[in-house]
Scaffold this active site. Sequence first.
Site, mmCIF file in Angstrom:
data_model
loop_
_atom_site.group_PDB
_atom_site.id
_atom_site.type_symbol
_atom_site.label_atom_id
_atom_site.label_comp_id
_atom_site.label_asym_id
_atom_site.label_seq_id
_atom_site.Cartn_x
_atom_site.Cartn_y
_atom_site.Cartn_z
ATOM 1 N N ASP A 345 0.863 -1.188 0.000
ATOM 2 C CA ASP A 345 0.000 0.000 0.000
ATOM 3 C C ASP A 345 0.897 1.234 0.000
ATOM 4 O OD1 ASP A 345 0.892 -0.539 2.669
ATOM 5 O OD2 ASP A 345 -0.568 0.927 3.399
ATOM 6 N N HIS A 648 1.589 -9.127 -3.123
ATOM 7 C CA HIS A 648 0.574 -8.102 -2.864
ATOM 8 C C HIS A 648 1.320 -6.767 -2.800
ATOM 9 C CE1 HIS A 648 -3.275 -6.495 -1.536
ATOM 10 N NE2 HIS A 648 -2.603 -5.752 -0.672
ATOM 11 N N ASP A 691 1.700 -17.822 -3.099
ATOM 12 C CA ASP A 691 2.161 -16.767 -4.001
ATOM 13 C C ASP A 691 0.982 -16.270 -4.834
ATOM 14 O OD1 ASP A 691 3.567 -15.045 -5.566
ATOM 15 O OD2 ASP A 691 4.385 -16.598 -6.871
ATOM 16 N N GLU A 700 2.601 -10.089 0.971
ATOM 17 C CA GLU A 700 2.862 -8.667 0.782
ATOM 18 C C GLU A 700 4.359 -8.437 0.967
ATOM 19 O OE1 GLU A 700 0.108 -6.067 2.796
ATOM 20 O OE2 GLU A 700 1.063 -4.253 2.035
#
Length: 875
Positions: A345, A648, A691, A700
């Site tokens: 993020d 991620h 994965d 992530e």
Amino acid sequence: MKKHTLKRCAAVLAACTVMASAMPVVSMTANAATNLISNSTFESGTSGWGTYKESGGKCSLGTKDGKLALTVSNVGKLNYAVQVFYDIVPLYQNGVYRLKYDISCTTDRFIEGMIQMNGGDYRAYTWKGISLTSEPQTVDYEFTMDDETDIMAKLVFNCGIQEKYEGELPEHTIFIDNVSLELVDDSKVDYNSNRPYAPSININQVGYRPEGIKTAVFRDVTDQTEFSVVNADTKEKVFTGKLENKKDNASAGETNYTGDFSSVTEAGKYYISCDGLDNSYTFEIGDKVYTNLIDDSVRMLYLQRCGVKVEDSEFGHAACHTDMATVYGTNNKIDVSGGWHDAGDYGRYVVPAAKAVADLLYAYQAAPELYSDSIGIPESGNGTPDILDEARFELEWMLKMQAPDGGAYHKVSCASFPAYVMPTAETAELIVTPVSSTATADFCASMALAAEFYEKYDKDFAKKCMDAANKSWAWLEANPNFLFKNPEDIVTGEYGDMTDKDESYWAAVQMYRATKDEKYLASASQAKTGLDWSTVGDYGNIAILTMNGADKASSVYTNAKDAVIKQADKLAGNASSSPYGSALTKYDWGSNMTIANAGIICGLAQQLTGNDSYSKAAQEQLNYLLGVNPVATCFVSGYGTVSPENPHHRPSMAVGHAMKGMLAGGVNQSLEDSAAKAYCNGLPAAKCYIDNSESYSTNEITIYWNSPLTYLLSLTDKSAGAKNDEPETTTTTTTTETTTTTTTTSETTTTTTETTTSSTSSSSETSTESTTTVTETSSTSSQESTTTTSSQNTPSVTLAGDANCDGTVSIADAVLIMQSIANPSKFGLSGSDETHITAQGSANGDVNGNGNGITNLDALTIQKYMLNLISKLPE
Ligand code: 9MR
Ligand code: 9MR
Ligand code: ZN
């Protein structure tokens, strides 16, 4: 269509749409014609079902007369602005499925019912448009799964705005009942088609330093007794050894043997062979096997840079997140541009930033010759090692995060996580959340550390860092235990905490190291531990243990040394009883960081004692990260034979393939996202990794998972410590105290080891820390006596004012009381989640002397106490 008889096979292998080779083997039971929807008749509520809202959609979910009832008060602006869904249904390619449900609505309207991909392009595998009326209708049809197998598909009803209708719909309720999904014909399903490859021989896929520990781990062994190391170019057997140490490895669900080939030191490319088993992947031995990895592990941080143009052929982008940010709850706008995006993020958080910076600076200190000025960042060639330039980029941002009064704002992000887009496409308002004492102490420590490292390169910058450190220290002294919780309207990473004692310890020792002023040690009488983002005491230990000219007889030094060695004994003990050399006995979110941290502690213990068993354990943690693990994965993207291809990580997801050099979070036995729940269901703990880009709890990446990898690469290098103080001549004994119960992330004092409660997954970030021994013992014992002696609803007060029962009285107690009044459903006395005030807390919190339960007057009284306006509690 003619039906084929269903195969009777019970256990089948799940196939996977991504990365077949890295996927763990998942066995599932495909019972003929069983309903794949577990809560299908809603007799006992909505469990398993959820809603999704966006773009103005508003709804609530419940049950009525034994049916699922979705009340839609606003259809929003998209067909999927309101969704009700059932998550995780397995669909196998070529399987014939029968989907059936009853549906009706209080208003005539159109909706869509489908099973779709959860993520990716959200394509529908099957779709039906349905015109609803108040008369229940039964939808019942068969479809064939034409797409590739997807074991984590999602049954979804789109109940947002539909083009067919113009104007607004009144509030209405949609009823769903008797949902069933059955696999009615699997004769054309090839359950083995995507069967993942699970190698029988596992090695470090990147390779080994010549002098390094080299252990191959074998599984699927029948009667083999020997293995060979084969030169991959000449096919010559250069070494033959014995399979040893047979062990039932419960955490991985397999029986393992190990084969030691550390004596092979000649540079070259090799693989391991063992009759009857597939050869291992090819690996390298050489002096420079980690050179690129060391560079890329740091360069990855450059690619995470925010607020500036990033140059890269694939991941480059214009300056992102450049708008002024709003200080939460005010109209103030400030410039906090810069720093690294935290992870997959784009939030930027001070607490994990401090860990990342500390790892890099100490990595540099441990083995400076590993770090060049030419890794390919804009500052390359400027005469300062790139690792220091990169760390400075983060430090410059952290400086902007210091509030005028000296405290550090906890974080800056948008209110929620963005779609899977490049950073420049996240354009929602940036919000700076309030200061916290954990962020401030971490900030203080990082700045004091930075002042020392940059003195040589830029005196002005070093002074700026030290001034900031001093100012934050003053703030910290005035505001202890000022803890952070996400405000209700912000859902990005919380990095919350239960105590700031370990952060304050780190800050105190680091301030002492920077100033040599012993006044700072007054609050550092007990060593703390942890290299996590939530427990950082070991950074204080490292500060004193690697300090030039430290007084080795001082208690701060000996306490720190004892704390490190005690942990290292435990970790090295774990590693030696694990075939894969893992120092962990439990795998939480970010376990690869915990592995790297364990390696760091062992590496330090080796430097302190000269004892090579610690160095072995440290190297084993590196080998684990690079392939010697039950999922046979090199966890750094772009390295080794099999590495994360679907992390991620929003830039990787937007570009369509993995950025290089990122360490994935790794195995997490708690299954905290849909992909982990689908793919890792039923797997042994040490194999819960997938994965898949939806698996943020296993796959992530973060800045503070790469940084301990870098530090570990330093500490395991033969040059490590060469410039540090010599290890002491008397080797400390390394007998493990068997009573030790510490976990690697817990905090301990040097005098007593505390057991930490290990968390339920999602609360792990706040629950892995314990308070100091004294507090803990007293609160535990008095709580015990409460349950036996006092009447059930009014526990006797354990500590007046301590509403959150953390053993101290702080502003956080006042905040919790106010929250419990303002928002009883989340914080009130009636709930049992960790957010709620407890009966004990409520008793403790009733401090204004009227004994009538907690009110806002109690919160006020606590605040007056904190401000020294009253001298004791209760008032
Ligand atoms: O992308 C988010 C990731 O960075 C976080 O670690 C994770 C847990 O907080 O959440 C991810 O965002 C997901 C959100 O929590 C739930 N909706 C889907 C989001 C993307 O997977
Ligand atoms: O690393 C964090 C992990 O220890 C926690 O268990 C998890 C859930 O709270 O959050 C992790 O941090 C995520 C952060 O909240 C948002 N950015 C991505 C981080 C890594 O997943
Ligand atoms: Zn950005």
